[in-house]
Design an enzyme around this catalytic site. Structure first.
Site, PDB file in Angstrom:
ATOM      1  CB  ALA A   9      77.070 -37.732  33.034  1.00 29.29           C
ATOM      2  CB  ILE A  77      74.462 -44.026  25.841  1.00 28.68           C
ATOM      3  CG1 ILE A  77      74.669 -42.530  25.954  1.00 28.68           C
ATOM      4  CG2 ILE A  77      73.791 -45.046  27.132  1.00 28.68           C
ATOM      5  CD1 ILE A  77      72.454 -42.605  25.608  1.00 28.68           C
ATOM      6  CG  ASP A  78      80.181 -40.735  25.647  1.00 29.68           C
ATOM      7  OD1 ASP A  78      81.233 -42.007  25.619  1.00 29.68           O
ATOM      8  OD2 ASP A  78      79.708 -40.044  26.835  1.00 29.68           O
ATOM      9  CG  HIS A  93      73.116 -47.081  31.463  1.00 34.23           C
ATOM     10  ND1 HIS A  93      73.503 -46.131  32.411  1.00 34.23           N
ATOM     11  CD2 HIS A  93      73.019 -48.168  32.296  1.00 34.23           C
ATOM     12  CE1 HIS A  93      73.146 -46.210  33.402  1.00 34.23           C
ATOM     13  NE2 HIS A  93      72.651 -47.671  33.839  1.00 34.23           N
ATOM     14  CB  CYS A 101      62.557 -54.477  14.728  1.00 34.37           C
ATOM     15  SG  CYS A 101      60.321 -54.809  14.499  1.00 34.37           S
ATOM     16  CB  CYS A 104      61.190 -57.386  12.158  1.00 34.71           C
ATOM     17  SG  CYS A 104      59.789 -57.405  11.709  1.00 34.71           S
ATOM     18  CB  CYS A 122      56.152 -56.022  12.038  1.00 40.02           C
ATOM     19  SG  CYS A 122      57.311 -55.099  13.149  1.00 40.02           S
ATOM     20  CB  SER A 159      76.088 -38.091  39.849  1.00 39.62           C
ATOM     21  OG  SER A 159      75.416 -38.679  39.520  1.00 39.62           O
ATOM     22  CG  ASN A 183      82.870 -38.115  40.786  1.00 36.90           C
ATOM     23  OD1 ASN A 183      83.623 -39.125  40.161  1.00 36.90           O
ATOM     24  ND2 ASN A 183      82.259 -38.591  42.087  1.00 36.90           N
TER      25      ASN A 183
END
Length: 200
Positions: A9, A77-78, A93, A101, A104, A122, A159, A183
């Site tokens: 992050a 996840i950005d 991640h 779905c 399906c 569904c 971190s 970091n």
């Protein structure tokens, strides 16, 4: 000389994306249990995150990794590494690009959850393409394979809160790789570090 980056992050903080530590109890809410018991609230949280992510631009640290074509394992996840045009990115991640779905086997653009969080065929609850606390990490062994073959692992903005990051660093060290941790102020330090290695 083969380099691989492991990013967390902290690399995206200068792009305006808060870390989990700055977002209160968010970490607890990104769990499988919370998702299954509070799906509406869960998707509200992810939509707010997505708004921030969509506005964010890669900073010099993301851009430097793309410039030197360094393979990346990211816990973020950005999608900022892909926005910076990095070609080899393992998002362990997941990301906020789509939901699916499972019944399906259909995928939908993530923004569908603004309207509905259940499959229109569904009525199954749509699943995010995000690894939650309590889930297995489907791409974990892809990350291990990449990291086990590197000469140097650059750990950027991590971190070490999750055991995943500690495990991957252990694997690199065990394979004889040098581990370099950047970091704080990665947006300044990482481009400089890479420039010194590559000479341009």
């Amino acid at each position: 000389m083969k380099l691989v980056a492991l990013t967390g992050a902290g690399i995206s903080k200068p792009s305006g994306i808060p870390t989990f530590e700055e977002m209160g109890d968010l970490r607890q809410k990104l769990s499988r249990d919370y998702f299954e018991s509070n799906p509406e609230n869960f998707y509200d949280i992810l939509l707010k995150m997505k708004e921030k992510i969509d506005m964010a631009m890669p900073n010099p640290a993301h851009i430097a990794l793309a410039k030197y074509d360094i393979p990346i394992v990211t816990m973020n996840i950005d999608g900022l590494h892909k926005k910076a045009l990095s070609k080899n990115v393992i998002e362990i991640h997941g990301n906020l690009e789509y939901v699916e779905c499972k019944k399906c086997k259909k995928t939908f653009d993530f923004n569908i959850v603004k309207k509905r969080i259940y499959c229109d065929e569904c009525e199954s609850l749509l699943q995010p393409n995000v690894v939650l606390y309590g889930d297995m990490i489907p791409l974990y062994f892809n990350a291990v394979e990449l990291i086990a073959t590197t000469n140097e692992l650059l750990v950027v903005g991590t971190s070490f809160y999750t055991s995943t990051s500690s495990d991957l660093v252990y694997i690199a060290r065990n394979a004889g790789a040098k581990v370099t941790i950047i970091n704080d102020r990665a947006e300044e330090k990482l481009p400089e570090y890479l420039k010194n290695i590559f000479g341009f």
